[in-house]
Design a protein around this motif. Structure first.
Motif, short mmCIF file in Angstrom:
data_model
loop_
_atom_site.label_atom_id
_atom_site.label_comp_id
_atom_site.label_asym_id
_atom_site.label_seq_id
_atom_site.Cartn_x
_atom_site.Cartn_y
_atom_site.Cartn_z
N VAL A 101 18.17 -6.62 12.74
CA VAL A 101 17.24 -7.64 12.29
C VAL A 101 15.82 -7.09 12.36
CG1 VAL A 101 16.27 -9.91 12.82
CG2 VAL A 101 18.72 -9.53 12.95
N GLY A 102 15.04 -7.36 11.33
CA GLY A 102 13.66 -6.90 11.28
C GLY A 102 13.51 -5.77 10.28
N PHE A 103 12.29 -5.38 10.02
CA PHE A 103 12.04 -4.28 9.10
C PHE A 103 10.67 -3.70 9.39
CE2 PHE A 103 10.02 -7.87 7.08
CZ PHE A 103 8.88 -7.34 6.52
N SER A 104 10.47 -2.51 8.88
CA SER A 104 9.14 -1.90 8.88
C SER A 104 9.02 -1.08 7.62
CB SER A 104 8.92 -1.03 10.13
OG SER A 104 9.79 0.07 10.10
N TYR A 105 7.81 -0.90 7.15
CA TYR A 105 7.58 -0.16 5.91
C TYR A 105 6.18 0.40 5.95
CZ TYR A 105 7.35 1.01 0.97
OH TYR A 105 7.22 1.68 -0.22
N SER A 106 6.06 1.64 5.58
CA SER A 106 4.74 2.28 5.47
C SER A 106 4.35 2.31 4.00
CB SER A 106 4.77 3.70 6.04
OG SER A 106 5.04 3.67 7.41
N LEU A 107 3.23 1.73 3.68
CA LEU A 107 2.76 1.67 2.30
C LEU A 107 1.71 2.73 2.07
CD1 LEU A 107 2.67 0.19 -0.45
CD2 LEU A 107 0.89 -1.27 0.54
N ASN A 108 1.96 3.62 1.14
CA ASN A 108 0.99 4.64 0.76
C ASN A 108 0.08 4.05 -0.30
OD1 ASN A 108 -0.46 6.82 -0.11
ND2 ASN A 108 1.29 8.06 -0.70
N THR A 109 -1.13 3.66 0.08
CA THR A 109 -2.05 3.03 -0.86
C THR A 109 -2.77 4.03 -1.75
OG1 THR A 109 -3.83 3.03 0.78
CG2 THR A 109 -2.44 1.06 0.67
N ALA A 110 -2.51 5.32 -1.56
CA ALA A 110 -3.17 6.34 -2.39
C ALA A 110 -2.76 6.22 -3.86
CB ALA A 110 -2.85 7.74 -1.87
N THR A 111 -1.61 5.63 -4.12
CA THR A 111 -1.14 5.50 -5.50
C THR A 111 -1.58 4.19 -6.16
OG1 THR A 111 0.94 4.55 -4.77
CG2 THR A 111 0.88 6.94 -5.03
N LEU A 112 -2.29 3.34 -5.42
CA LEU A 112 -2.74 2.05 -5.96
C LEU A 112 -4.18 2.13 -6.42
CD1 LEU A 112 -1.28 -0.33 -3.21
CD2 LEU A 112 -0.29 0.24 -5.43
N VAL A 113 -4.48 1.44 -7.49
CA VAL A 113 -5.87 1.38 -7.96
C VAL A 113 -6.65 0.46 -7.02
CG1 VAL A 113 -5.26 1.83 -10.36
CG2 VAL A 113 -5.38 -0.51 -9.56
N PRO A 114 -7.96 0.66 -6.88
CA PRO A 114 -8.76 -0.22 -6.03
C PRO A 114 -8.65 -1.67 -6.49
CG PRO A 114 -10.00 1.75 -6.57
CD PRO A 114 -8.76 1.77 -7.42
#
Length: 69
Positions: free
Chosen positions: A13-26
């Motif tokens: 139960v539960g989750f974790s995730y690392s989001l790489n924001t380098a691929t997102l536009v501002p």
């Protein structure tokens, strides 16, 4: 991630995730997570979060040289 290790029959139960924001536009982005269990009938739940990505500051170097007189 074992957020609730004492939950009977639910060792993961539960989750974790690392989001790489380098691929997102501002700007603002909404991320939605939807969970569905595997029993019958299936239960679902979702939650959303908004993240704001700012423009990266690009380092710059300025070299000034006095003009000859």
């Amino acid at each position: 991630m074992r957020a609730y290790p004492g939950r009977p029959g639910c060792p993961n139960v539960g989750f974790s995730y690392s989001l790489n924001t380098a691929t997102l536009v501002p700007g603002s982005h909404t991320i939605t997570v939807t969970a569905t269990d595997s029993d019958s009938p299936a239960d679902t739940g979702s939650t959303s979060v908004t993240v704001t990505v700012t423009a990266a500051v690009i380092p710059s170097v300025h070299i000034d040289m006095p003009a000859p007189e």
